[in-house]
Design a protein around this motif. Structure first.
Motif, mmCIF file in Angstrom:
data_model
loop_
_atom_site.group_PDB
_atom_site.id
_atom_site.type_symbol
_atom_site.label_atom_id
_atom_site.label_comp_id
_atom_site.label_asym_id
_atom_site.label_seq_id
_atom_site.Cartn_x
_atom_site.Cartn_y
_atom_site.Cartn_z
ATOM 1 N N ALA A 274 0.850 -1.176 0.078
ATOM 2 C CA ALA A 274 -0.024 0.134 0.018
ATOM 3 C C ALA A 274 0.879 1.254 0.066
ATOM 4 O O ALA A 274 1.622 1.465 0.787
ATOM 5 C CB ALA A 274 -1.056 0.045 1.080
ATOM 6 N N PRO A 275 0.848 2.083 -1.059
ATOM 7 C CA PRO A 275 1.802 3.246 -1.180
ATOM 8 C C PRO A 275 1.578 4.312 -0.036
ATOM 9 O O PRO A 275 0.129 4.231 0.412
ATOM 10 C CB PRO A 275 1.447 3.855 -2.419
ATOM 11 C CG PRO A 275 0.147 3.438 -2.778
ATOM 12 C CD PRO A 275 -0.115 2.231 -2.064
ATOM 13 N N GLU A 276 2.512 4.906 0.521
ATOM 14 C CA GLU A 276 1.985 6.138 1.623
ATOM 15 C C GLU A 276 1.409 7.021 1.148
ATOM 16 O O GLU A 276 1.911 7.667 -0.333
ATOM 17 C CB GLU A 276 3.423 6.289 2.110
ATOM 18 C CG GLU A 276 3.330 7.553 3.065
ATOM 19 C CD GLU A 276 4.508 7.706 3.968
ATOM 20 O OE1 GLU A 276 4.591 8.739 4.815
ATOM 21 O OE2 GLU A 276 5.581 6.965 3.523
ATOM 22 N N VAL A 277 0.364 7.906 1.455
ATOM 23 C CA VAL A 277 -0.200 8.779 1.086
ATOM 24 C C VAL A 277 0.371 10.138 1.507
ATOM 25 O O VAL A 277 0.327 10.291 2.642
ATOM 26 C CB VAL A 277 -1.750 8.886 1.183
ATOM 27 C CG1 VAL A 277 -2.336 10.315 0.780
ATOM 28 C CG2 VAL A 277 -2.269 7.623 0.492
ATOM 29 N N CYS A 278 0.918 10.959 0.930
ATOM 30 C CA CYS A 278 1.590 12.195 1.406
ATOM 31 C C CYS A 278 0.935 13.541 1.347
ATOM 32 O O CYS A 278 1.080 14.359 2.227
ATOM 33 C CB CYS A 278 3.137 12.473 0.588
ATOM 34 S SG CYS A 278 4.076 11.128 0.604
ATOM 35 N N ASN A 279 -0.184 13.507 0.692
ATOM 36 C CA ASN A 279 -1.208 14.585 0.603
ATOM 37 C C ASN A 279 -2.282 14.198 -0.109
ATOM 38 O O ASN A 279 -2.711 13.188 -0.498
ATOM 39 C CB ASN A 279 -0.410 15.733 -0.100
ATOM 40 C CG ASN A 279 -0.368 15.602 -1.663
ATOM 41 O OD1 ASN A 279 -1.127 15.328 -2.343
ATOM 42 N ND2 ASN A 279 1.258 15.718 -1.984
ATOM 43 N N THR A 280 -3.359 15.184 -0.084
ATOM 44 C CA THR A 280 -4.855 14.941 -0.567
ATOM 45 C C THR A 280 -5.008 15.785 -1.623
ATOM 46 O O THR A 280 -6.129 15.745 -2.275
ATOM 47 C CB THR A 280 -5.819 15.002 0.432
ATOM 48 O OG1 THR A 280 -5.863 16.291 1.152
ATOM 49 C CG2 THR A 280 -5.477 14.189 1.468
ATOM 50 N N LEU A 281 -3.873 16.268 -2.217
ATOM 51 C CA LEU A 281 -3.916 17.285 -3.604
ATOM 52 C C LEU A 281 -4.705 16.408 -4.768
ATOM 53 O O LEU A 281 -4.507 15.278 -4.957
ATOM 54 C CB LEU A 281 -2.662 17.712 -4.030
ATOM 55 C CG LEU A 281 -2.670 18.484 -4.920
ATOM 56 C CD1 LEU A 281 -3.391 19.939 -4.788
ATOM 57 C CD2 LEU A 281 -1.021 19.100 -5.190
ATOM 58 N N VAL A 282 -5.789 16.948 -5.389
ATOM 59 C CA VAL A 282 -6.214 16.527 -6.557
ATOM 60 C C VAL A 282 -5.505 16.779 -7.759
ATOM 61 O O VAL A 282 -5.097 18.093 -7.876
ATOM 62 C CB VAL A 282 -7.731 17.015 -6.660
ATOM 63 C CG1 VAL A 282 -8.200 16.307 -7.802
ATOM 64 C CG2 VAL A 282 -8.500 16.449 -5.460
ATOM 65 N N ASN A 283 -5.271 15.699 -8.708
ATOM 66 C CA ASN A 283 -4.359 15.994 -9.830
ATOM 67 C C ASN A 283 -5.234 16.542 -10.866
ATOM 68 O O ASN A 283 -6.045 16.023 -11.645
ATOM 69 C CB ASN A 283 -3.710 14.606 -10.248
ATOM 70 C CG ASN A 283 -2.759 14.932 -11.332
ATOM 71 O OD1 ASN A 283 -2.455 15.970 -11.927
ATOM 72 N ND2 ASN A 283 -1.979 13.957 -11.820
ATOM 73 N N SER A 284 -5.295 17.722 -11.155
ATOM 74 C CA SER A 284 -6.332 18.485 -11.995
ATOM 75 C C SER A 284 -5.492 18.781 -13.396
ATOM 76 O O SER A 284 -6.354 19.280 -14.085
ATOM 77 C CB SER A 284 -6.949 19.714 -11.320
ATOM 78 O OG SER A 284 -5.963 20.555 -10.824
ATOM 79 N N ALA A 285 -4.482 18.462 -13.352
ATOM 80 C CA ALA A 285 -3.513 18.907 -14.531
ATOM 81 C C ALA A 285 -4.062 17.704 -15.938
ATOM 82 O O ALA A 285 -4.508 16.818 -15.532
ATOM 83 C CB ALA A 285 -2.168 18.689 -14.412
ATOM 84 N N ALA A 286 -3.922 18.545 -16.977
ATOM 85 C CA ALA A 286 -4.243 17.412 -18.093
ATOM 86 C C ALA A 286 -3.200 16.739 -18.259
ATOM 87 O O ALA A 286 -1.931 16.831 -18.000
ATOM 88 C CB ALA A 286 -4.395 18.474 -19.245
ATOM 89 N N VAL A 287 -3.097 15.340 -19.050
ATOM 90 C CA VAL A 287 -2.675 14.426 -19.438
ATOM 91 C C VAL A 287 -1.659 15.297 -20.601
ATOM 92 O O VAL A 287 -2.372 15.597 -21.590
ATOM 93 C CB VAL A 287 -2.969 13.273 -19.808
ATOM 94 C CG1 VAL A 287 -1.754 12.402 -20.592
ATOM 95 C CG2 VAL A 287 -3.516 12.457 -18.594
#
Length: 186
Positions: free
Chosen positions: A50-63
């Motif tokens: 299980a990866p460690e979660v460092c923050n709750t920021l949402v990835n709103s950037a486009a691919v």
């Protein structure tokens, strides 16, 4: 190939001209992609399932695509890095004037800058990262504080609305490479 800035990629894995595939991406690139350099969001192997979660920021950037540009990278200018949320809007690998050109995968990264800390969310592994940074002139030194303690020296250019980070991209048959990630304030 997926890049993650970190590298602050910031994220990012830079391809070599070996025709392999990036372990962080299921896509094989035309220019090769065995990664030997990392951006600020680029990640080390996770110690657990299980990866460690460092923050709750949402990835709103486009691919966005990652392009190889057969030239030297732009000269860094330094500046003041403004607090705020940034989306990765351009990513390029500069292998020098004799290097390869063309597409080299895709990436998606969002940053949140507050003082000397950057929260990162990307399509890389790990998906989240916390980075502290210091600047001096055009130099930008970063230290991961979550999920690992990697350090990455680089250079940068900052305006009130953009952050451009330049990182060592390792070497391949064409020589030294530089990864340049452009983030635009949202």
């Amino acid at each position: 190939m997926k890049l993650a800035l970190h590298g602050f990629s910031i994220l990012l894995l830079v391809p070599a001209c070996s025709g392999g595939s990036n372990p962080h991406d299921s896509t094989t690139t035309d220019a090769g992609s065995d990664a030997d350099a990392r951006s600020l969001t680029d990640a080390s192997e996770a110690a657990t399932d299980a990866p460690e979660v460092c923050n709750t920021l949402v990835n709103s950037a486009a691919v966005i695509p990652v392009d190889q540009v057969a030239s030297d990278p732009p000269a860094p200018q330094g500046g003041t890095i403004a607090d705020g949320t940034y989306a990765l809007t351009a990513a390029a690998i500069y292998p020098g004037p004799e290097g390869p050109t063309g597409a080299s995968g895709t990436t998606q990264t969002t940053l949140q800058v507050t003082g000397g800390t950057i929260q990162v969310v990307s399509d890389g592994d790990p998906a989240t990262r916390t980075v502290t940074f210091t600047t001096s002139g055009t130099s930008l030194d970063s230290v991961d504080t979550c999920p690992d303690t990697d350090t990455r020296p680089g250079t940068y250019t900052a305006t009130p609305t953009t952050l451009v980070v330049e990182l060592d991209g390792g070497e391949d048959d064409a020589g030294a490479r530089t990864l340049v990630e452009t983030f635009t304030k949202q």
